[in-house]
Design an enzyme around this catalytic site. Structure first.
Site, PDB file in Angstrom:
ATOM      1  N   TYR A 166       0.888  -1.182   0.014  1.00 46.70           N
ATOM      2  CA  TYR A 166      -0.001   0.038   0.016  1.00 46.70           C
ATOM      3  C   TYR A 166       0.937   1.340  -0.009  1.00 46.70           C
ATOM      4  O   TYR A 166       1.926   1.212   0.841  1.00 46.70           O
ATOM      5  CB  TYR A 166      -0.854  -0.049   0.985  1.00 46.70           C
ATOM      6  N   ASP A 271       9.414   3.972  -0.078  1.00 47.84           N
ATOM      7  CA  ASP A 271       8.419   4.485   0.576  1.00 47.84           C
ATOM      8  C   ASP A 271       8.422   4.063   2.263  1.00 47.84           C
ATOM      9  O   ASP A 271       8.082   3.140   2.419  1.00 47.84           O
ATOM     10  CB  ASP A 271       7.078   4.060  -0.038  1.00 47.84           C
ATOM     11  N   LYS A 299       2.978  10.443   7.953  1.00 40.71           N
ATOM     12  CA  LYS A 299       2.891   9.703   9.372  1.00 40.71           C
ATOM     13  C   LYS A 299       3.592  10.538  10.391  1.00 40.71           C
ATOM     14  O   LYS A 299       3.241  11.491  11.075  1.00 40.71           O
ATOM     15  CB  LYS A 299       2.892   8.151   9.546  1.00 40.71           C
TER      16      LYS A 299
HETATM   17  C1  LIG Z   1       3.865   2.651   3.222  1.00 38.65           C
HETATM   18  C2  LIG Z   1       2.523   3.641   3.084  1.00 38.65           C
HETATM   19  N1  LIG Z   1       2.634   4.652   2.088  1.00 38.65           N
HETATM   20  C3  LIG Z   1       1.726   5.737   1.804  1.00 38.65           C
HETATM   21  C4  LIG Z   1       0.710   5.704   2.653  1.00 38.65           C
HETATM   22  C5  LIG Z   1      -0.341   6.711   2.541  1.00 38.65           C
HETATM   23  O1  LIG Z   1      -0.445   7.717   3.538  1.00 38.65           O
HETATM   24  P1  LIG Z   1      -1.495   8.533   3.741  1.00 38.65           P
HETATM   25  O2  LIG Z   1      -2.659   7.938   4.538  1.00 38.65           O
HETATM   26  O3  LIG Z   1      -0.880   9.750   4.885  1.00 38.65           O
HETATM   27  O4  LIG Z   1      -2.055   9.419   2.471  1.00 38.65           O
HETATM   28  C6  LIG Z   1       0.573   4.690   3.719  1.00 38.65           C
HETATM   29  C7  LIG Z   1      -0.586   4.985   4.770  1.00 38.65           C
HETATM   30  O5  LIG Z   1      -0.800   3.788   5.528  1.00 38.65           O
HETATM   31  C8  LIG Z   1       1.492   3.659   3.857  1.00 38.65           C
HETATM   32  O6  LIG Z   1       1.493   2.923   4.752  1.00 38.65           O
END
Ligand SMILES: Cc1ncc(COP(=O)(O)O)c(C=O)c1O
Length: 461
Positions: A166, A271, A299
């Protein structure tokens, strides 16, 4: 992980305990039930984001302090969810609260740069070994802009991601996640499947998924894409997967990915929305010693305020610097978020804080593993930094296919109920892990282990 003999868990017993624990939680959360009835009239599904939904109703919270949160019924919990890992600092941390309060009095938004944005950029550059930074407001924005930057820098459209990972809710990456086992297919030729409705197949087709922890499958697929005349712009990946519980990279895997991407002129995006700032000061870059071209953060960056960042090499950001890639946003570098991030990075998430998290997590992982061994429970504990979980699978999980083949969804759901009824606030969903905060204590971790032991005991009695 050594193969061990484990007990077979009686499914009827799981169902019986699930019913008992669900009833108990319903009884304790009648205030949440009332909130839900009211919320449904104005909020879609009674929540602000579908990730907050829960059957029969979500647990609505009122406040938090340190390692504790309280729900609207007044139930107190130790928080191991920590806002999907955003609150590694603990709730209402004094240093962050003071900094944000001071900043409010000085104005909260100008859409003009401030000194805190520079200070945060300098600190992130030091931690992540990448010189250049830009800000956004969420993880989704960070991965979306990073992909655009990679596409512009390489002049290519196709992107490669890890099957089951994700990376946020924009169309480029809402592909090949949450797929049923029988639809996964051949690991050398995985499908590009839109996740949910509303994602154009044409966009999904530009996103190619490969299995985690398999450098050979990645390279074979990349070579085929090159032969087909659609070489990838980037590989975007979590260096340790954080949405199948925790799946660590096998030794040598990240180095191999770095080599493959360099060989084929592909940008590597780590990421680190979940791993960054939570598994080490410099995230996975520091922990695993592999430096990508671009890193995405969100986060835990803003200490509970919406924020995100993209870090990269000077080459990766060349076209942004030249004004040819448009990387923008009204709230980018918002003074309140930047002030919170400054306090977070400079005053809160110190080397001592990371040492404490490592020691806590080791204690918790070991405690859970001892329970597993004592009861011959089908599972194992795994984690890194502030993150960890008990994976309810007798086999080691290394990628999405092994996760789907082995993980016990019913057991995960029951474990969540056990936790909630014993004052442990855990992330709902079978894919999730715990995030410790620096305000957790060894005693707090013992309470988690005690709840898990009760589950193991009840299931194997
Ligand atoms: C690895 C990863 N990338 C991107 C995101 C997206 O972040 P946001 O919910 O702040 O848009 C998440 C959200 O859980 C994530 O776990």
């Amino acid at each position: 992980m050594a193969t061990r003999i484990h007990v077979d868990i009686d499914r009827a017993r799981i169902h019986e305990l699930t019913e008992r624990e669900a009833t108990k939680l319903d009884e304790r959360t009648q205030g949440s039930r009332e909130f839900y009835a009211r919320a449904q009239k104005s909020l879609v599904g009674g929540v602000a984001s579908s990730y907050q939904s829960r059957d029969p109703w979500p647990i609505y919270l009122s406040h938090g302090k340190g390692a504790h949160v309280w729900d609207v019924d007044g139930n107190e919990y130790l928080d191991f969810h920590n806002g999907f890992g955003s609150m590694v600092q603990g709730h209402a941390h004094d240093a962050i609260s003071k900094t944000v309060t001071d900043r409010i009095g000085l104005g909260t938004h100008f859409a003009a740069p401030t000194e805190d944005a520079i200070i945060v950029g300098e600190e992130l550059a030091r931690r992540f070994r990448l010189p250049k930074w830009r800000y956004v407001n969420s993880g989704s924005e960070a991965t979306m802009d990073a992909i655009r930057i990679a596409r512009a820098a390489t002049g290519r459209d196709t992107i490669v991601k890890i099957f089951g990972s994700y990376h946020g809710h924009h169309d480029y990456v809402m592909v090949s996640i949450g797929v049923e086992y029988d639809k996964i297919g051949d690991r050398f030729d995985l499908e590009s499947l839109p996740y949910g409705l509303g994602i154009p197949q044409a966009v999904a087709d530009m996103t190619i998924a490969v299995p985690f922890n398999d450098a050979e499958a990645m390279e074979r697929r990349i070579e085929r894409l090159i032969e087909e005349g659609r070489p990838p712009a980037c590989v975007i990946m979590e260096p340790a997967m954080m949405n199948l519980g925790v799946v660590l990279p096998e030794p040598g895997y990240l180095e191999a990915v770095r080599e493959i991407t360099l060989k084929h002129g592909i940008m590597l995006i780590f990421d680190e929305v979940k791993t960054g700032l939570c598994i080490a000061a410099g995230g996975a870059v520091e922990r695993f010693g592999v430096t990508p071209d671009l890193v995405t953060l969100a986060k835990a960056l803003g200490g509970g305020l919406p924020s995100g960042a993209i870090g990269g090499t000077s080459e990766a950001f060349e076209l942004v610097e030249a004004g040819k890639v448009v990387q923008v946003g009204t709230y980018n570098g918002n003074p309140l978020s930047m002030a919170a991030a400054r306090a977070n990075l400079l005053e809160v998430m110190t080397p001592e804080a990371y040492a404490h998290l490592d020691a806590l997590n080791e204690h918790l992982l070991m405690g859970c593993q001892m329970v597993i061994e004592k009861y011959s429970f089908p599972g194992y504990s795994v984690g890194v930094g502030s993150k960890g979980c008990v994976t309810f699978s007798p086999q080691k999980i290394t990628d999405y296919t092994s996760f789907k083949a082995n993980q016990d969804a019913e057991l995960c759901a029951l474990a969540w109920l056990y936790n909630m009824n014993r004052g442990i606030f855990m992330t709902p969903g079978r894919e999730e892990e715990w995030t410790l905060s620096i305000t957790h204590t060894f005693e707090d971790c013992n309470r988690f282990v005690a709840a898990f032991e009760e589950l193991a005991d009840d299931l194997t009695a």
